[in-house]
Enzyme design. Structure first.
Site, PDB file in Angstrom:
ATOM      1  N   SER A 264       0.812  -1.215   0.000  1.00  0.00           N
ATOM      2  CA  SER A 264       0.000   0.000   0.000  1.00  0.00           C
ATOM      3  C   SER A 264       0.847   1.268   0.000  1.00  0.00           C
ATOM      4  O   SER A 264       0.394   2.324  -0.449  1.00  0.00           O
ATOM      5  CB  SER A 264      -0.937   0.009   1.210  1.00  0.00           C
ATOM      6  OG  SER A 264      -0.212  -0.175   2.415  1.00  0.00           O
TER       7      SER A 264
ATOM      8  N   ASP B  66      -3.327   6.726  11.780  1.00  0.00           N
ATOM      9  CA  ASP B  66      -2.560   5.939  10.798  1.00  0.00           C
ATOM     10  C   ASP B  66      -1.219   6.633  10.599  1.00  0.00           C
ATOM     11  O   ASP B  66      -1.133   7.677   9.941  1.00  0.00           O
ATOM     12  CB  ASP B  66      -3.336   5.867   9.477  1.00  0.00           C
ATOM     13  CG  ASP B  66      -2.556   5.147   8.374  1.00  0.00           C
ATOM     14  OD1 ASP B  66      -1.409   4.712   8.620  1.00  0.00           O
ATOM     15  OD2 ASP B  66      -3.098   5.031   7.244  1.00  0.00           O
TER      16      ASP B  66
ATOM     17  N   HIS C  86       0.784   5.315   6.440  1.00  0.00           N
ATOM     18  CA  HIS C  86       0.538   5.877   5.118  1.00  0.00           C
ATOM     19  C   HIS C  86       0.656   7.398   5.150  1.00  0.00           C
ATOM     20  O   HIS C  86       0.660   8.007   6.221  1.00  0.00           O
ATOM     21  CB  HIS C  86      -0.842   5.438   4.613  1.00  0.00           C
ATOM     22  CG  HIS C  86      -0.986   3.953   4.540  1.00  0.00           C
ATOM     23  ND1 HIS C  86      -1.580   3.212   5.557  1.00  0.00           N
ATOM     24  CD2 HIS C  86      -0.604   3.063   3.595  1.00  0.00           C
ATOM     25  CE1 HIS C  86      -1.556   1.927   5.232  1.00  0.00           C
ATOM     26  NE2 HIS C  86      -0.965   1.805   4.049  1.00  0.00           N
TER      27      HIS C  86
END
Length: 429
Positions: free
Chosen positions: A165, A408, A411
């Site tokens: 990702s 998070d 990312h």
């Protein structure tokens, strides 16, 4: 008889005033000639260092008194670094400089291809400083990302990002950096569960992403399962790699999925017997086995005269605020400025993994170029999606955003830090 007041000079000798004037003229001509030679040689042979660039230091209103932010006044400085040469410049050695004049080439509103997971502004992030930091290597000038130049370099070519990702993060950044200069009817996007393709029709070019979080196969590639049940097939890559052939530029990464635990379940051969026969290895050992499988495929399949191979180094995670001295913080929650400490290195980057990558690629026949993002990204605790993201396909609620544990810190917001990764990639192409 000679008239009074007129002197007669001896025959064969020039008058003294004429000699003086002639000598002065010759000296003047000689000086001009030497100066001209010096000017020419300075352009063709010698490299004179220009004036150092001028910067101004301002106090940031929300920083401690002993911390300073370097602000660049673009109209008053001359850059004394040499032009970017990937063979000579250590791009990881530098600093983030705050530049008010920098504006991202896109936004998460203007670019329609950004996952909601990375769309921080659209998801409610109000501070904007994180979008105005510019990476400046100490030894060279890193060229700004030029979308027209990028598309010309990709004309008639396929660029494929392969990985997890974070690699998707970088792929979406690259697409957004170039797509806005292409008329709507001359571009298209085909999204797939594993393989997605952006096409710049006028350039006969594609910018693609292939989901392969371990590079090698696993039982969690497509249908993601619980971490404790994941098994990696460290000797198998052919099923994934069959879609990587015929590509002009390959950009690989694999890191964050390996960081799920101290030991990794691995298997050779078939998954037919379920979990029977798997072995557990320390993460660096399992990673090395898988990377060797990848390296063998590259060496046996890729023609370096037709395909360039890049490897993006690990993207750091920032889940421990004590790493950068914020003893009362939680993860990267509410961080709005980069770490200023030179060579900062946190617990979210595993040097054992870096060592494995370096040793495996060193023995390969096909050259692999590193996009060295780890150190420059270590400073950017402010650039993560934090609580301005989604989980399980749903945006965090106001109540969930108030909980730092939901941040998070893996990312990155787009636009943001991955744009700099692609700035480095373009400079290397």
């Amino acid at each position: 008889m000679i008239p009074s007041g007129i002197m007669k000079y001896p025959r064969g000798k020039l008058p003294l005033p004429i000699i003086v004037i002639t000598t002065c003229v010759l000296v003047f001509v000689a000086i001009l000639y030497v100066e001209r030679l010096s000017f020419l040689s300075s352009k063709s042979i010698f490299k004179f260092k220009p004036c150092p660039r001028k910067t101004t230091k301002t106090k940031s209103s929300d920083k401690k008194a002993d911390e300073e932010v370097v602000v660049v006044n673009a109209s008053t400085w001359i850059d004394d670094r040499f032009d970017f040469d990937p063979e000579e410049c250590n791009v990881a050695n530098g600093k983030w400089v705050f530049n008010h004049s920098i504006k991202p080439l896109y936004s998460d509103i203007s670019c329609p291809y950004i996952d909601r997971q990375f769309s921080c502004v659209k998801n409610g992030r109000n501070d904007s400083d994180y979008r105005h930091w510019e990476w400046q290597p100490e030894d060279c000038t890193l060229p700004r990302f030029n979308p027209e130049l990028a598309l010309r370099k990709l004309q008639g070519k396929r660029l494929l990002f392969v990985g997890d990702s974070l690699q998707r993060n970088q792929w979406e950044s690259f697409v957004c950096l170039v797509e806005w200069v292409i008329p709507h009817k001359h571009k298209s996007m085909q999204l797939g569960r594993v393989h997605s393709v952006f096409t710049a029709k006028a350039y006969n070019a594609t910018i693609e992403f292939y989901w392969a979080p371990y590079l090698v196969e696993s039982n969690s590639d497509i249908d993601i399962i619980d971490i404790k049940k994941r098994i990696i097939k460290v000797d198998a890559i052919a099923e994934r790699a069959k879609d990587w052939t015929g590509v002009d530029i390959l950009v690989f990464n694999t890191y964050v999925w390996w960081m799920s635990g101290i030991r990794i379940k691995t298997i050779w051969g078939s998954f037919a017997n379920g979990q029977e026969g798997y072995e557990e290895f320390d993460t660096p050992v399992a990673y090395k086995l898988a990377l060797k499988t990848w390296a063998n495929w590259i060496d046996s399949t890729i023609n370096p005269n037709k395909t360039r191979v890049f490897f993006t180094t690990m993207s750091p995670t920032h889940t421990r605020s004590q790493d950068w001295g914020n003893m009362e913080g939680v993860k990267c929650f509410n961080e709005t400025k980069p770490v200023r400490k030179k060579k900062h290195w946190g617990t979210g980057s595993d040097k054992r993994i870096m060592s494995v990558v370096a040793k495996v690629t060193k023995k390969m026949k096909v050259p692999v170029t590193f996009i060295n993002i780890t150190q420059i990204s270590e400073y950017r605790i402010d650039g993560h999606c934090s609580v301005y993201t989604e989980t399980g396909g749903k945006l965090l609620t106001e109540e969930e955003r108030a909980n730092p544990q939901n941040a998070d810190c893996i990312h990155w917001c787009l636009p943001g830090v991955p744009d700099t990764w692609n700035q480095i990639l373009l400079a290397m192409l």
